[in-house]
Scaffold this motif. Structure first.
Motif, PDB file in Angstrom:
ATOM      1  N   SER A  60      46.210 142.733  24.798  1.00 22.27           N
ATOM      2  CA  SER A  60      45.448 141.647  24.169  1.00 22.27           C
ATOM      3  C   SER A  60      44.813 142.098  22.855  1.00 22.27           C
ATOM      4  O   SER A  60      44.835 141.373  21.855  1.00 22.27           O
ATOM      5  CB  SER A  60      44.362 141.135  25.121  1.00 22.27           C
ATOM      6  N   ARG A  61      44.256 143.297  22.853  1.00 21.80           N
ATOM      7  CA  ARG A  61      43.659 143.819  21.626  1.00 21.80           C
ATOM      8  C   ARG A  61      44.695 143.973  20.526  1.00 21.80           C
ATOM      9  O   ARG A  61      44.435 143.672  19.357  1.00 21.80           O
ATOM     10  CB  ARG A  61      42.991 145.164  21.910  1.00 21.80           C
ATOM     11  N   ALA A  62      45.875 144.456  20.896  1.00 19.12           N
ATOM     12  CA  ALA A  62      46.938 144.615  19.903  1.00 19.12           C
ATOM     13  C   ALA A  62      47.351 143.269  19.332  1.00 19.12           C
ATOM     14  O   ALA A  62      47.494 143.110  18.111  1.00 19.12           O
ATOM     15  CB  ALA A  62      48.139 145.320  20.536  1.00 19.12           C
ATOM     16  N   LEU A  63      47.524 142.293  20.209  1.00 16.49           N
ATOM     17  CA  LEU A  63      47.904 140.958  19.744  1.00 16.49           C
ATOM     18  C   LEU A  63      46.827 140.355  18.848  1.00 16.49           C
ATOM     19  O   LEU A  63      47.119 139.836  17.764  1.00 16.49           O
ATOM     20  CB  LEU A  63      48.186 140.052  20.942  1.00 16.49           C
ATOM     21  N   VAL A  64      45.592 140.441  19.278  1.00 15.99           N
ATOM     22  CA  VAL A  64      44.489 139.871  18.493  1.00 15.99           C
ATOM     23  C   VAL A  64      44.389 140.542  17.131  1.00 15.99           C
ATOM     24  O   VAL A  64      44.071 139.889  16.120  1.00 15.99           O
ATOM     25  CB  VAL A  64      43.164 139.974  19.269  1.00 15.99           C
ATOM     26  N   ALA A  65      44.688 141.822  17.065  1.00 21.52           N
ATOM     27  CA  ALA A  65      44.637 142.546  15.790  1.00 21.52           C
ATOM     28  C   ALA A  65      45.642 141.993  14.783  1.00 21.52           C
ATOM     29  O   ALA A  65      45.453 142.144  13.569  1.00 21.52           O
ATOM     30  CB  ALA A  65      44.883 144.028  16.015  1.00 21.52           C
ATOM     31  N   LEU A  66      46.693 141.336  15.268  1.00 18.93           N
ATOM     32  CA  LEU A  66      47.679 140.745  14.367  1.00 18.93           C
ATOM     33  C   LEU A  66      47.186 139.442  13.756  1.00 18.93           C
ATOM     34  O   LEU A  66      47.731 138.984  12.749  1.00 18.93           O
ATOM     35  CB  LEU A  66      48.996 140.501  15.107  1.00 18.93           C
ATOM     36  N   GLY A  67      46.182 138.815  14.365  1.00 22.61           N
ATOM     37  CA  GLY A  67      45.616 137.590  13.811  1.00 22.61           C
ATOM     38  C   GLY A  67      46.340 136.326  14.255  1.00 22.61           C
ATOM     39  O   GLY A  67      47.052 136.301  15.262  1.00 22.61           O
ATOM     40  N   GLU A  68      46.190 135.278  13.475  1.00 19.43           N
ATOM     41  CA  GLU A  68      46.694 133.954  13.835  1.00 19.43           C
ATOM     42  C   GLU A  68      48.204 133.906  14.000  1.00 19.43           C
ATOM     43  O   GLU A  68      48.724 132.967  14.612  1.00 19.43           O
ATOM     44  CB  GLU A  68      46.268 132.927  12.775  1.00 19.43           C
ATOM     45  N   VAL A  69      48.892 134.901  13.478  1.00 22.13           N
ATOM     46  CA  VAL A  69      50.347 134.917  13.602  1.00 22.13           C
ATOM     47  C   VAL A  69      50.789 134.951  15.060  1.00 22.13           C
ATOM     48  O   VAL A  69      51.937 134.597  15.377  1.00 22.13           O
ATOM     49  CB  VAL A  69      50.922 136.136  12.830  1.00 22.13           C
ATOM     50  N   ILE A  70      49.898 135.319  15.976  1.00 26.58           N
ATOM     51  CA  ILE A  70      50.285 135.411  17.389  1.00 26.58           C
ATOM     52  C   ILE A  70      50.298 134.058  18.089  1.00 26.58           C
ATOM     53  O   ILE A  70      50.843 133.937  19.184  1.00 26.58           O
ATOM     54  CB  ILE A  70      49.369 136.367  18.177  1.00 26.58           C
ATOM     55  N   VAL A  71      49.710 133.033  17.492  1.00 34.30           N
ATOM     56  CA  VAL A  71      49.570 131.742  18.187  1.00 34.30           C
ATOM     57  C   VAL A  71      50.914 131.175  18.625  1.00 34.30           C
ATOM     58  O   VAL A  71      51.075 130.778  19.790  1.00 34.30           O
ATOM     59  CB  VAL A  71      48.780 130.744  17.324  1.00 34.30           C
ATOM     60  N   PRO A  72      51.925 131.102  17.735  1.00 33.80           N
ATOM     61  CA  PRO A  72      53.225 130.596  18.213  1.00 33.80           C
ATOM     62  C   PRO A  72      53.809 131.429  19.348  1.00 33.80           C
ATOM     63  O   PRO A  72      54.418 130.890  20.272  1.00 33.80           O
ATOM     64  CB  PRO A  72      54.110 130.670  16.962  1.00 33.80           C
ATOM     65  N   ALA A  73      53.614 132.738  19.279  1.00 32.84           N
ATOM     66  CA  ALA A  73      54.151 133.606  20.339  1.00 32.84           C
ATOM     67  C   ALA A  73      53.464 133.323  21.665  1.00 32.84           C
ATOM     68  O   ALA A  73      54.105 133.332  22.721  1.00 32.84           O
ATOM     69  CB  ALA A  73      53.977 135.069  19.943  1.00 32.84           C
ATOM     70  N   LEU A  74      52.159 133.067  21.627  1.00 28.26           N
ATOM     71  CA  LEU A  74      51.449 132.733  22.864  1.00 28.26           C
ATOM     72  C   LEU A  74      51.921 131.395  23.416  1.00 28.26           C
ATOM     73  O   LEU A  74      52.054 131.225  24.631  1.00 28.26           O
ATOM     74  CB  LEU A  74      49.938 132.694  22.610  1.00 28.26           C
ATOM     75  N   ARG A  75      52.189 130.464  22.522  1.00 27.46           N
ATOM     76  CA  ARG A  75      52.626 129.137  22.967  1.00 27.46           C
ATOM     77  C   ARG A  75      54.001 129.173  23.594  1.00 27.46           C
ATOM     78  O   ARG A  75      54.299 128.384  24.501  1.00 27.46           O
ATOM     79  CB  ARG A  75      52.622 128.170  21.775  1.00 27.46           C
ATOM     80  N   THR A  76      54.858 130.050  23.087  1.00 29.33           N
ATOM     81  CA  THR A  76      56.230 130.088  23.593  1.00 29.33           C
ATOM     82  C   THR A  76      56.440 131.176  24.646  1.00 29.33           C
ATOM     83  O   THR A  76      57.563 131.382  25.102  1.00 29.33           O
ATOM     84  CB  THR A  76      57.221 130.321  22.436  1.00 29.33           C
ATOM     85  N   ALA A  77      55.366 131.859  25.018  1.00 28.85           N
ATOM     86  CA  ALA A  77      55.487 132.872  26.070  1.00 28.85           C
ATOM     87  C   ALA A  77      55.909 132.209  27.372  1.00 28.85           C
ATOM     88  O   ALA A  77      55.634 131.042  27.622  1.00 28.85           O
ATOM     89  CB  ALA A  77      54.151 133.585  26.268  1.00 28.85           C
ATOM     90  N   THR A  78      56.585 132.955  28.204  1.00 31.91           N
ATOM     91  CA  THR A  78      56.971 132.439  29.514  1.00 31.91           C
ATOM     92  C   THR A  78      55.705 132.140  30.305  1.00 31.91           C
ATOM     93  O   THR A  78      54.907 133.030  30.555  1.00 31.91           O
ATOM     94  CB  THR A  78      57.816 133.469  30.268  1.00 31.91           C
ATOM     95  N   VAL A  79      55.520 130.890  30.690  1.00 31.74           N
ATOM     96  CA  VAL A  79      54.285 130.504  31.366  1.00 31.74           C
ATOM     97  C   VAL A  79      54.509 130.034  32.797  1.00 31.74           C
ATOM     98  O   VAL A  79      53.586 129.543  33.435  1.00 31.74           O
ATOM     99  CB  VAL A  79      53.545 129.405  30.557  1.00 31.74           C
ATOM    100  N   ARG A  80      55.741 130.181  33.287  1.00 35.74           N
ATOM    101  CA  ARG A  80      55.967 129.772  34.677  1.00 35.74           C
ATOM    102  C   ARG A  80      55.227 130.698  35.640  1.00 35.74           C
ATOM    103  O   ARG A  80      54.818 130.285  36.715  1.00 35.74           O
ATOM    104  CB  ARG A  80      57.461 129.768  34.981  1.00 35.74           C
TER     105      ARG A  80
END
Length: 222
Positions: free
Chosen positions: A159-179
């Motif tokens: 989570s810290r690594a992702l947050v360090a990348l900034g807003e660019v992670i939002v699409p990746a979070l949205r398209t992550a496997t959520v099942r």
């Protein structure tokens, strides 16, 4: 050839890296970093791969950062391909501390997915330091594939690594496997940390669990 006092001190320090006492090893690493010499780099890198004490490894890393990048970088890039997990992990950690983006190609997908959690965490941390701006979306996608992996320490590190990348992670979070609810919880918690860094990981996880229990998903998702 004349042997100087500096040479004598260096040889003593190099021998000290293998001493049974961790305090002696710590002083030796400090000395080798205080008076850097390219001849020390090979031994320092090798010691990082086997040193049992974390605080001594940190001093070894500091000593390596004191040496010329032209010498340390190629050797560390070689070390990330070691068959020994600690050697890979510590080399990645040291590359992140040096921060030279020429090392970016060495942070491969296989390292980001390493079976050893400490290696993977080191790779994630190094990746967000070394990644070129143009590669951030691809890195966000690669990291998001590991949402839900491991226990608290591993999930917090991701989570810290992702947050360090900034807003660019939002699409990746949205398209992550959520099942998988575990992945959904981790994605939601990471989204919370991005929008409110002061919320804390534990609070973010607990809130995410409540949302998932109520049927929620990643903000902006379906």
């Amino acid at each position: 050839m004349t042997i100087t006092k500096r040479d004598t001190d260096a040889m003593r320090a190099l021998r000290g890296l293998g001493d049974d006492s961790s305090s002696v090893r710590l002083r030796a690493a400090l000395e080798l970093g205080t008076t850097p010499d390219p001849r020390f780099v090979e031994t320092l890198v090798e010691r990082c791969g086997i040193e049992p004490e974390l605080y001594v490894r940190e001093m070894l890393t500091w000593a390596l950062t004191r040496h010329p990048v032209s010498v340390t970088l190629p050797r560390l890039v070689q070390e990330v391909r070691s068959e020994h997990a600690q050697a890979r992990s510590q080399a990645l950690h040291t590359l992140s501390k040096i921060g030279d983006r020429r090392a970016w190609p060495a942070v491969t997908r296989s390292l980001l997915s390493d079976a050893d959690p400490e290696v993977a965490r080191s790779a994630w941390r190094a990746a967000v330091v070394l990644v070129p701006e143009s590669e951030k979306p691809a890195l966000a996608s690669a990291l998001s594939a590991h949402l839900g992996r491991g226990e608290r320490e591993t999930q917090l590190s991701l989570s810290r690594a992702l947050v360090a990348l900034g807003e660019v992670i939002v699409p990746a979070l949205r398209t992550a496997t959520v099942r998988d609810p575990r992945v959904r919880v981790h994605a939601l918690a990471t989204q919370r940390l991005l929008s409110d860094p002061d919320s804390g990981f534990e609070c973010a996880i607990e809130e995410a669990k409540r949302v998932v229990a109520l049927g929620g998903s990643v903000p902006g998702g379906e």
